[in-house]
Design a protein around this motif. Structure first.
Motif, mmCIF file in Angstrom:
data_model
loop_
_atom_site.group_PDB
_atom_site.id
_atom_site.type_symbol
_atom_site.label_atom_id
_atom_site.label_comp_id
_atom_site.label_asym_id
_atom_site.label_seq_id
_atom_site.Cartn_x
_atom_site.Cartn_y
_atom_site.Cartn_z
ATOM 1 N N ASP A 173 -12.789 9.719 -6.710
ATOM 2 C CA ASP A 173 -13.325 10.164 -5.427
ATOM 3 C C ASP A 173 -12.310 10.106 -4.294
ATOM 4 O OD1 ASP A 173 -15.706 10.506 -6.722
ATOM 5 O OD2 ASP A 173 -16.592 8.617 -6.041
ATOM 6 N N ALA A 174 -11.339 9.232 -4.379
ATOM 7 C CA ALA A 174 -10.372 9.085 -3.295
ATOM 8 C C ALA A 174 -9.554 10.349 -3.092
ATOM 9 C CB ALA A 174 -9.436 7.910 -3.570
ATOM 10 N N PHE A 175 -9.479 11.195 -4.130
ATOM 11 C CA PHE A 175 -8.664 12.407 -4.049
ATOM 12 C C PHE A 175 -9.484 13.674 -4.281
ATOM 13 C CE2 PHE A 175 -5.872 9.014 -5.698
ATOM 14 C CZ PHE A 175 -4.938 8.975 -4.674
ATOM 15 N N THR A 176 -10.790 13.577 -4.311
ATOM 16 C CA THR A 176 -11.639 14.701 -4.704
ATOM 17 C C THR A 176 -11.348 15.968 -3.917
ATOM 18 O OG1 THR A 176 -13.408 13.234 -5.431
ATOM 19 C CG2 THR A 176 -14.014 15.516 -4.921
ATOM 20 N N GLU A 177 -11.187 15.856 -2.616
ATOM 21 C CA GLU A 177 -11.015 17.050 -1.787
ATOM 22 C C GLU A 177 -9.685 17.751 -2.059
ATOM 23 O OE1 GLU A 177 -11.537 16.054 2.270
ATOM 24 O OE2 GLU A 177 -13.629 15.433 2.043
ATOM 25 N N GLU A 178 -8.715 17.038 -2.645
ATOM 26 C CA GLU A 178 -7.390 17.610 -2.831
ATOM 27 C C GLU A 178 -7.147 18.109 -4.251
ATOM 28 O OE1 GLU A 178 -4.201 15.214 -1.004
ATOM 29 O OE2 GLU A 178 -5.798 13.870 -0.373
ATOM 30 N N VAL A 179 -8.027 17.790 -5.177
ATOM 31 C CA VAL A 179 -7.769 18.078 -6.583
ATOM 32 C C VAL A 179 -8.520 19.325 -7.029
ATOM 33 C CG1 VAL A 179 -7.963 17.210 -8.939
ATOM 34 C CG2 VAL A 179 -7.352 15.657 -7.086
ATOM 35 N N THR A 216 -1.367 -1.004 -7.709
ATOM 36 C CA THR A 216 -1.909 -2.136 -6.954
ATOM 37 C C THR A 216 -0.975 -3.334 -6.977
ATOM 38 O OG1 THR A 216 -3.161 -3.133 -8.788
ATOM 39 C CG2 THR A 216 -4.241 -1.375 -7.540
ATOM 40 N N LEU A 217 0.075 -3.300 -7.804
ATOM 41 C CA LEU A 217 1.079 -4.363 -7.787
ATOM 42 C C LEU A 217 1.940 -4.300 -6.537
ATOM 43 C CD1 LEU A 217 2.287 -4.233 -11.517
ATOM 44 C CD2 LEU A 217 0.975 -6.060 -10.434
ATOM 45 N N THR A 218 1.839 -3.202 -5.803
ATOM 46 C CA THR A 218 2.654 -2.993 -4.600
ATOM 47 C C THR A 218 1.850 -3.309 -3.353
ATOM 48 O OG1 THR A 218 3.881 -1.230 -5.700
ATOM 49 C CG2 THR A 218 4.005 -1.312 -3.296
ATOM 50 N N ASP A 219 2.378 -4.192 -2.512
ATOM 51 C CA ASP A 219 1.704 -4.477 -1.241
ATOM 52 C C ASP A 219 2.605 -4.157 -0.050
ATOM 53 O OD1 ASP A 219 3.535 -6.498 -1.434
ATOM 54 O OD2 ASP A 219 2.079 -8.140 -1.473
ATOM 55 N N ASP A 220 3.631 -3.317 -0.289
ATOM 56 C CA ASP A 220 4.551 -2.953 0.790
ATOM 57 C C ASP A 220 3.847 -2.119 1.850
ATOM 58 O OD1 ASP A 220 6.527 -4.169 -0.712
ATOM 59 O OD2 ASP A 220 7.176 -2.294 -1.645
ATOM 60 N N ALA A 221 4.231 -2.318 3.080
ATOM 61 C CA ALA A 221 3.701 -1.493 4.175
ATOM 62 C C ALA A 221 4.504 -0.209 4.332
ATOM 63 C CB ALA A 221 3.719 -2.286 5.479
ATOM 64 N N GLU A 222 5.758 -0.221 3.852
ATOM 65 C CA GLU A 222 6.617 0.952 3.923
ATOM 66 C C GLU A 222 7.252 1.173 2.564
ATOM 67 O OE1 GLU A 222 9.369 -0.037 7.061
ATOM 68 O OE2 GLU A 222 8.134 0.980 8.555
ATOM 69 N N GLY A 223 7.884 2.322 2.404
ATOM 70 C CA GLY A 223 8.541 2.626 1.148
ATOM 71 C C GLY A 223 7.930 3.829 0.466
ATOM 72 N N VAL A 224 8.368 4.074 -0.760
ATOM 73 C CA VAL A 224 7.972 5.276 -1.488
ATOM 74 C C VAL A 224 6.475 5.293 -1.793
ATOM 75 C CG1 VAL A 224 8.271 6.573 -3.619
ATOM 76 C CG2 VAL A 224 10.263 5.604 -2.473
ATOM 77 N N ILE A 225 5.944 4.189 -2.303
ATOM 78 C CA ILE A 225 4.537 4.200 -2.724
ATOM 79 C C ILE A 225 3.583 4.329 -1.540
ATOM 80 C CG2 ILE A 225 2.731 2.842 -3.854
ATOM 81 C CD1 ILE A 225 4.830 2.008 -5.915
ATOM 82 N N PRO A 226 3.768 3.609 -0.429
ATOM 83 C CA PRO A 226 2.906 3.890 0.740
ATOM 84 C C PRO A 226 3.022 5.334 1.222
ATOM 85 C CG PRO A 226 3.950 1.765 0.976
ATOM 86 C CD PRO A 226 4.595 2.414 -0.230
ATOM 87 N N LEU A 227 4.225 5.918 1.130
ATOM 88 C CA LEU A 227 4.363 7.332 1.483
ATOM 89 C C LEU A 227 3.537 8.186 0.539
ATOM 90 C CD1 LEU A 227 5.770 9.662 3.030
ATOM 91 C CD2 LEU A 227 7.604 9.537 1.323
ATOM 92 N N LEU A 228 3.604 7.881 -0.746
ATOM 93 C CA LEU A 228 2.876 8.633 -1.763
ATOM 94 C C LEU A 228 1.368 8.544 -1.553
ATOM 95 C CD1 LEU A 228 3.764 10.122 -4.471
ATOM 96 C CD2 LEU A 228 3.056 8.028 -5.635
ATOM 97 N N MET A 229 0.889 7.353 -1.209
ATOM 98 C CA MET A 229 -0.552 7.108 -1.069
ATOM 99 C C MET A 229 -1.079 7.363 0.345
ATOM 100 S SD MET A 229 -1.788 6.241 -4.042
ATOM 101 C CE MET A 229 -0.741 7.595 -4.608
ATOM 102 N N GLY A 230 -0.204 7.704 1.262
ATOM 103 C CA GLY A 230 -0.642 7.994 2.621
ATOM 104 C C GLY A 230 -0.773 6.783 3.503
ATOM 105 N N GLY A 231 -0.339 5.620 3.034
ATOM 106 C CA GLY A 231 -0.422 4.399 3.817
ATOM 107 C C GLY A 231 -0.428 3.193 2.913
ATOM 108 N N ARG A 275 -7.323 4.634 -3.366
ATOM 109 C CA ARG A 275 -6.241 5.530 -3.775
ATOM 110 C C ARG A 275 -5.264 4.815 -4.707
ATOM 111 N NH1 ARG A 275 -4.350 9.142 1.488
ATOM 112 N NH2 ARG A 275 -6.397 10.068 1.953
ATOM 113 N N TYR A 276 -4.897 3.595 -4.332
ATOM 114 C CA TYR A 276 -3.962 2.834 -5.161
ATOM 115 C C TYR A 276 -4.537 2.589 -6.550
ATOM 116 C CZ TYR A 276 -0.549 1.855 -1.472
ATOM 117 O OH TYR A 276 0.436 1.969 -0.512
ATOM 118 N N ALA A 277 -5.813 2.261 -6.613
ATOM 119 C CA ALA A 277 -6.436 1.996 -7.908
ATOM 120 C C ALA A 277 -6.567 3.267 -8.732
ATOM 121 C CB ALA A 277 -7.800 1.350 -7.707
ATOM 122 N N GLN A 278 -7.043 4.341 -8.098
ATOM 123 C CA GLN A 278 -7.307 5.569 -8.854
ATOM 124 C C GLN A 278 -6.024 6.287 -9.261
ATOM 125 O OE1 GLN A 278 -10.164 7.941 -6.681
ATOM 126 N NE2 GLN A 278 -11.635 6.255 -6.588
ATOM 127 N N ALA A 279 -4.944 6.089 -8.535
ATOM 128 C CA ALA A 279 -3.668 6.695 -8.910
ATOM 129 C C ALA A 279 -2.922 5.861 -9.944
ATOM 130 C CB ALA A 279 -2.793 6.879 -7.672
#
Length: 326
Positions: free
Chosen positions: A150-156, A181-196, A204-208
């Motif tokens: 559901d976190a990505f429903t509108e985009e898929v 979900t192993l990542t808790d960074d506020a910045e970097g590649v994965i927050p960019l990928l997940m939108g925050g 989003r982190y769980a479903q991706a």
């Protein structure tokens, strides 16, 4: 060695930001299985040419190999990862889950055109490295893009040969990201990928995360990872393997002692996937540990994914493919 027919720059999808292409290497043999490769590059860089010698391994293994471009992550001006992105890279860009949508579209397109190019549409494996390993794992455990969550429903959306199945029958992951979900960074590649950060978008982190979608119907998987990986922690592969074992799916995990990302010995020496197989095979006696989860139906004998347990390298991959999709 088997002769190979090479098809480069095949367009498999038209996106708003440009054409999505793939390269295909097909042995001149009778209906070989297909391996679909997803390159690494942190989801934001590199191209489909970032693959270990596909012409050689298509010939040596007698498998068709396709290297599929996927939309890279758009990097806004001023982003902390802007320096990782190559402005000259011609690959179209988008935002997650566009990357995964393209991978599944490529698999469906290849399945639809199997007869035309001469490979078996029913025997397909996904193989990826690093960010591509994430996409390969996700392609294995999520049957269709619309099942992502559901976190990505509108985009898929499925637009490329939607009548075809996007499933694969086996997965190979080199140091792939399995649990965001192993990542808790506020910045970097994965927050960019997940939108925050994860604190804002936990769904989003769980479903991706591929590990969230593993079921008893998931395909057998070969995981290979360096214990000293400073880019993608080996815990990703360990957690994915344990989850597959828990639900009764056959899997095998190679841990390469003292090796970092892309099979380098030091993070400063990391090279591309183009030479990764050579690095991996440079020392066949390199210290490594192998863990296998083999599940047996009552009354049947165990059937190992890799009965010979060869050292990590091209022979490992060939034997795994022979046991799963040949």
């Amino acid at each position: 060695m088997t002769d190979i027919t090479i098809h480069k720059g095949i367009t498999y999808a038209e996106r708003e930001t440009g054409e999505m292409k793939l390269d295909l290497y097909v042995p001149k043999s009778e209906n070989p299985p297909l391996v679909v490769y997803m390159h690494g590059g942190g989801w934001i860089t590199e191209t489909r040419s970032n693959i270990p010698d596909p012409e050689r391994y298509a010939a040596e293994w007698d498998y068709a190999i396709a290297s599929v471009s996927y939309r890279l992550q758009a990097v806004p001006d001023g982003a902390d990862v802007e320096g990782m992105s190559d402005p000259a890279n011609p690959t179209p860009r988008g935002t997650f889950p566009d990357h995964f949508v393209d991978v599944k579209a490529g698999i469906r397109w290849l399945r639809a055109h199997a007869d035309e190019y001469g490979f078996d549409a029913e025997r397909i494996a996904a193989w990826g490295s690093s960010a591509g390993g994430h996409l390969a794992l996700l392609a294995g455990v999520v049957d269709e893009v619309t099942d992502l969550g559901d976190a990505f429903t509108e985009e898929v959306e499925k637009t490329v040969v939607p009548e075809e199945a996007g499933t694969v029958q086996a997965v190979i992951s080199w140091y792939g990201v399995a649990d965001l979900t192993l990542t808790d960074d506020a910045e970097g590649v994965i927050p960019l990928l997940m939108g925050g950060p994860q604190s804002e978008y936990p769904d989003r982190y769980a479903q991706a995360s591929p590990v969230s979608h593993v079921t008893s119907q998931s395909p057998p998987t070969l995981l290979m990872h360096g214990r000293e990986d400073e880019v993608v922690d080996i815990e990703h592969s360990r957690r994915f393997f344990d989850t597959m074992d828990d639900v009764g799916v056959n899997a095998i995990r190679y841990e390469l002692h003292d090796l970092n990302h892309v099979w380098s010995e030091n993070i400063e020496d990391i090279e591309s996937e183009r030479v990764a197989m050579d690095l991996l095979g440079a020392d066949p006696n390199h210290a490594q540990s192998v863990y296998e989860a083999t599940h047996v139906e009552q009354g049947r004998s165990p059937d190992s994914l890799l009965p010979d347990l060869p050292p990590a390298g091209p022979e490992t991959i060939r034997q795994f493919l022979d046991r799963t999709i040949k």
